[in-house]
Write a protein that holds these residues in place. Structure first.
Motif, PDB file in Angstrom:
ATOM      1  N   ILE A  77      58.438  95.147  89.538  1.00 35.75           N
ATOM      2  CA  ILE A  77      57.636  96.048  88.724  1.00 35.75           C
ATOM      3  C   ILE A  77      58.174  97.454  88.990  1.00 35.75           C
ATOM      4  O   ILE A  77      58.294  97.871  90.145  1.00 35.75           O
ATOM      5  CB  ILE A  77      56.149  95.970  89.098  1.00 35.75           C
ATOM      6  CG1 ILE A  77      55.615  94.551  88.879  1.00 35.75           C
ATOM      7  CG2 ILE A  77      55.329  96.978  88.298  1.00 35.75           C
ATOM      8  CD1 ILE A  77      54.179  94.352  89.347  1.00 35.75           C
ATOM      9  N   VAL A  78      58.528  98.156  87.937  1.00 32.34           N
ATOM     10  CA  VAL A  78      59.140  99.478  88.060  1.00 32.34           C
ATOM     11  C   VAL A  78      58.341 100.498  87.249  1.00 32.34           C
ATOM     12  O   VAL A  78      57.974 100.237  86.099  1.00 32.34           O
ATOM     13  CB  VAL A  78      60.611  99.458  87.576  1.00 32.34           C
ATOM     14  CG1 VAL A  78      61.245 100.838  87.722  1.00 32.34           C
ATOM     15  CG2 VAL A  78      61.414  98.416  88.349  1.00 32.34           C
ATOM     16  N   PHE A  88      56.862  98.479  84.033  1.00 31.96           N
ATOM     17  CA  PHE A  88      57.530  97.372  83.353  1.00 31.96           C
ATOM     18  C   PHE A  88      58.365  96.573  84.353  1.00 31.96           C
ATOM     19  O   PHE A  88      58.485  96.945  85.519  1.00 31.96           O
ATOM     20  CB  PHE A  88      58.422  97.901  82.226  1.00 31.96           C
ATOM     21  CG  PHE A  88      57.667  98.566  81.105  1.00 31.96           C
ATOM     22  CD1 PHE A  88      57.088  97.811  80.095  1.00 31.96           C
ATOM     23  CD2 PHE A  88      57.517  99.948  81.080  1.00 31.96           C
ATOM     24  CE1 PHE A  88      56.383  98.425  79.068  1.00 31.96           C
ATOM     25  CE2 PHE A  88      56.819 100.572  80.057  1.00 31.96           C
ATOM     26  CZ  PHE A  88      56.244  99.806  79.048  1.00 31.96           C
ATOM     27  N   ASN A  89      58.946  95.485  83.866  1.00 34.07           N
ATOM     28  CA  ASN A  89      59.750  94.608  84.719  1.00 34.07           C
ATOM     29  C   ASN A  89      61.240  94.866  84.575  1.00 34.07           C
ATOM     30  O   ASN A  89      61.727  95.197  83.483  1.00 34.07           O
ATOM     31  CB  ASN A  89      59.482  93.138  84.374  1.00 34.07           C
ATOM     32  CG  ASN A  89      58.147  92.659  84.885  1.00 34.07           C
ATOM     33  OD1 ASN A  89      57.423  93.390  85.549  1.00 34.07           O
ATOM     34  ND2 ASN A  89      57.811  91.418  84.582  1.00 34.07           N
ATOM     35  N   SER A 136      67.607  93.832  81.909  1.00 36.52           N
ATOM     36  CA  SER A 136      66.765  94.969  81.517  1.00 36.52           C
ATOM     37  C   SER A 136      65.279  94.675  81.382  1.00 36.52           C
ATOM     38  O   SER A 136      64.490  95.576  81.122  1.00 36.52           O
ATOM     39  CB  SER A 136      67.279  95.572  80.209  1.00 36.52           C
ATOM     40  OG  SER A 136      67.170  94.622  79.151  1.00 36.52           O
ATOM     41  N   GLY A 137      64.871  93.429  81.552  1.00 36.52           N
ATOM     42  CA  GLY A 137      63.443  93.138  81.560  1.00 36.52           C
ATOM     43  C   GLY A 137      62.930  92.296  80.407  1.00 36.52           C
ATOM     44  O   GLY A 137      61.760  91.896  80.400  1.00 36.52           O
ATOM     45  N   GLY A 138      63.767  92.027  79.415  1.00 38.11           N
ATOM     46  CA  GLY A 138      63.319  91.194  78.296  1.00 38.11           C
ATOM     47  C   GLY A 138      62.067  91.742  77.649  1.00 38.11           C
ATOM     48  O   GLY A 138      61.879  92.966  77.530  1.00 38.11           O
ATOM     49  N   GLU A 139      61.182  90.847  77.268  1.00 43.25           N
ATOM     50  CA  GLU A 139      59.948  91.257  76.577  1.00 43.25           C
ATOM     51  C   GLU A 139      58.977  91.974  77.500  1.00 43.25           C
ATOM     52  O   GLU A 139      57.973  92.525  77.047  1.00 43.25           O
ATOM     53  CB  GLU A 139      59.278  90.025  75.941  1.00 43.25           C
ATOM     54  CG  GLU A 139      58.420  89.178  76.849  1.00 43.25           C
ATOM     55  CD  GLU A 139      59.190  88.387  77.895  1.00 43.25           C
ATOM     56  OE1 GLU A 139      58.549  87.833  78.820  1.00 43.25           O
ATOM     57  OE2 GLU A 139      60.432  88.309  77.795  1.00 43.25           O
ATOM     58  N   TYR A 242      49.156  94.857  82.162  1.00 46.73           N
ATOM     59  CA  TYR A 242      50.464  94.399  82.615  1.00 46.73           C
ATOM     60  C   TYR A 242      50.419  92.923  82.992  1.00 46.73           C
ATOM     61  O   TYR A 242      51.243  92.120  82.568  1.00 46.73           O
ATOM     62  CB  TYR A 242      50.929  95.221  83.825  1.00 46.73           C
ATOM     63  CG  TYR A 242      52.068  94.553  84.560  1.00 46.73           C
ATOM     64  CD1 TYR A 242      53.369  94.678  84.095  1.00 46.73           C
ATOM     65  CD2 TYR A 242      51.831  93.743  85.666  1.00 46.73           C
ATOM     66  CE1 TYR A 242      54.400  94.031  84.728  1.00 46.73           C
ATOM     67  CE2 TYR A 242      52.858  93.090  86.301  1.00 46.73           C
ATOM     68  CZ  TYR A 242      54.144  93.244  85.833  1.00 46.73           C
ATOM     69  OH  TYR A 242      55.157  92.579  86.459  1.00 46.73           O
ATOM     70  N   ALA A 243      49.451  92.542  83.824  1.00 44.26           N
ATOM     71  CA  ALA A 243      49.401  91.183  84.348  1.00 44.26           C
ATOM     72  C   ALA A 243      49.139  90.152  83.257  1.00 44.26           C
ATOM     73  O   ALA A 243      49.580  89.010  83.350  1.00 44.26           O
ATOM     74  CB  ALA A 243      48.328  91.079  85.423  1.00 44.26           C
TER      75      ALA A 243
END
Length: 454
Positions: A77-78, A88-89, A136-139, A242-243
């Protein structure tokens, strides 16, 4: 050929539902030769993952076809760079041993940031990019969010920022769980813009569960997450969003076959032919392994001692203090029974290479209990190891209070050595506690311990 590079296990607590053995079994059935586990902010499963993969490999007859190569990664998580008050991831995969060490460092940073939840900042990523592939984190990534909200220029800026950290190891992560937003992302032109600045693309399927029908369990788990319920909504309201992001949208977040992945991206493969094939390129480059070297720090020994001689001195001193005369022994046993148990434990711990470990544990436990550190700081900070006491915080050197420490619990309470070193205050022979539990051995092939039934 397609390799799963973004799979969550049950160690993504109250979110992922994949058990390692099940992931490997399904991966083998799919005739895939590698898979990545990328739990959120944690690497708890790495050792078990590698061991399970090795065990499965040994059982196969044709290693070339049936062996499964474990890829070690973490989904972090960034804190967002361009989206205000959002997180985001980003998924990082260990390319080599240097990358593995950076995963350790980043996981530590994320989980010790003194916030209510674990996360990284872009500054953290800046210093730990070597040896890592970055997806890059996708969706669930910020690039995705910027693109679907028509902020493509900022998405490109973000990719440039990440490229400065990860170079050619950065990939634009493209997912298709059949959401409208994913279709918009793929058709937005972001892939072309990424290619124009030297960033390749790769397809993933963010797999939180094994089968399509398991989606309901993840939904239930997220809704029951007590950690989320305990958060103060007015302070971190975003974490709820987020979760639960995309949890109930559909049931596509499962471990798909190559055929299913080809079908999911069939509309785009002609235009972007390397979507699936780049997963193999990344997988082949990920050669990190779990370090097997003992990683205990060295205990600072007083001048003239070896680890063994210092341990034995503390052990014998503790024996005399704990058992000043025969009345201190349990009446069922003799002094020799206690000595035999002590020596047996000592030889066993020495053979296992754990003397240093117990020296470290007794040091901080006894420091915590000691309210007169100020009278004898050299007991914890030998002068030959700490010549400059000025570098030790005054509050530590002049400690004059106790720190609450319990009498001992769990398997450690079964060790007489722990009792002699003042780590525990439970005398194991009188309480019929087994040293074997301390060793975590289910079956022991050794002589019967005095007074105990193995």
């Amino acid at each position: 050929m397609f390799i799963h590079l973004n799979v969550k296990s049950c160690f993504s607590l109250m979110n992922g539902f994949n058990k390692i053995d099940n992931v490997l079994e399904k991966t083998a059935r799919m005739k895939s030769n590698a898979v990545a586990i990328t739990d959120i902010n944690t690497m708890h499963t790495f050792y078990d993952f590698e061991q399970a993969a090795l065990k499965k490999t040994k059982k196969t007859k044709s290693l070339k076809r049936d062996s499964i190569h474990p890829i070690f990664g973490i989904t972090f998580i960034v804190k967002a760079r361009y989206v205000e008050n959002e997180f985001f991831n980003i998924t990082l995969l260990a390319k080599n041993e240097i990358g593995y060490q950076h995963l350790i460092a980043l996981s530590t940073i994320a989980n010790t940031n003194h916030e209510q939840f674990a996360y990284l900042t872009f500054e953290d990523l800046k210093h730990h990019g070597e040896g890592l592939f970055c997806l890059s984190g996708g969706e669930e990534g910020e690039v995705f969010d910027l693109v679907v909200n028509d902020r493509i220029d900022e998405a490109v800026m973000l990719l440039k920022d990440l490229k400065a950290f990860f170079g050619e190891n950065l990939y634009l992560e493209v997912s298709n769980h059949f959401m409208k937003e994913e279709e918009k992302f793929i058709e937005s032109g972001i892939i072309e813009k990424a290619l124009s600045i030297g960033i390749d693309y790769v397809a993933t399927n963010n797999a939180y569960y094994l089968r399509k029908e398991d989606a309901q369990y993840r939904s239930l788990a997220v809704s029951m997450n007590s950690e989320l319920n305990s958060l103060k909504a007015n302070e971190v309201d975003w974490i709820h969003n987020y979760a639960s992001r995309h949890v109930d949208f559909n049931s596509e977040w499962y471990l798909k076959t190559e055929v299913e992945m080809t079908k999911a991206f069939s509309k785009y493969l002609l235009k972007y032919p390397n979507l699936l094939e780049n997963t193999l390129k990344i997988a082949n480059a990920c050669q990190a392994t779990v370090p097997k070297l003992q990683t205990f720090p060295e205990f600072p020994l007083p001048q003239g001692y070896t680890e063994e001689s210092y341990f034995r001195e503390l052990m014998l001193k503790g024996f005399e203090e704990r058992f000043p005369d025969d009345s201190a022994f349990d009446p069922r046993f003799t002094r020799q029974d206690y000595i035999d148990r002590m020596e047996y434990e000592f030889e066993t711990v020495k053979e296992m290479g754990f003397l240093g470990y117990l020296l470290i544990v007794q040091d901080y436990i006894n420091f915590a209990k000691d309210e007169k550190v100020f009278k004898h700081p050299e007991r914890y900070f030998p002068r030959n190891c700490y010549p400059e006491y000025s570098r030790i915080p005054e509050g530590i050197l002049k400690k004059n209070y106790k720190i609450a420490v319990g009498p001992g619990r769990g398997s450690g309470a079964g060790s007489l050595l722990c009792y002699l070193l003042k780590i525990t205050n439970l005398e194991p022979l009188s309480l019929d506690l087994l040293f074997e539990r301390f060793l975590n051995i289910e079956r022991v092939s050794m002589p019967k311990l005095v007074g105990h039934s193995v």
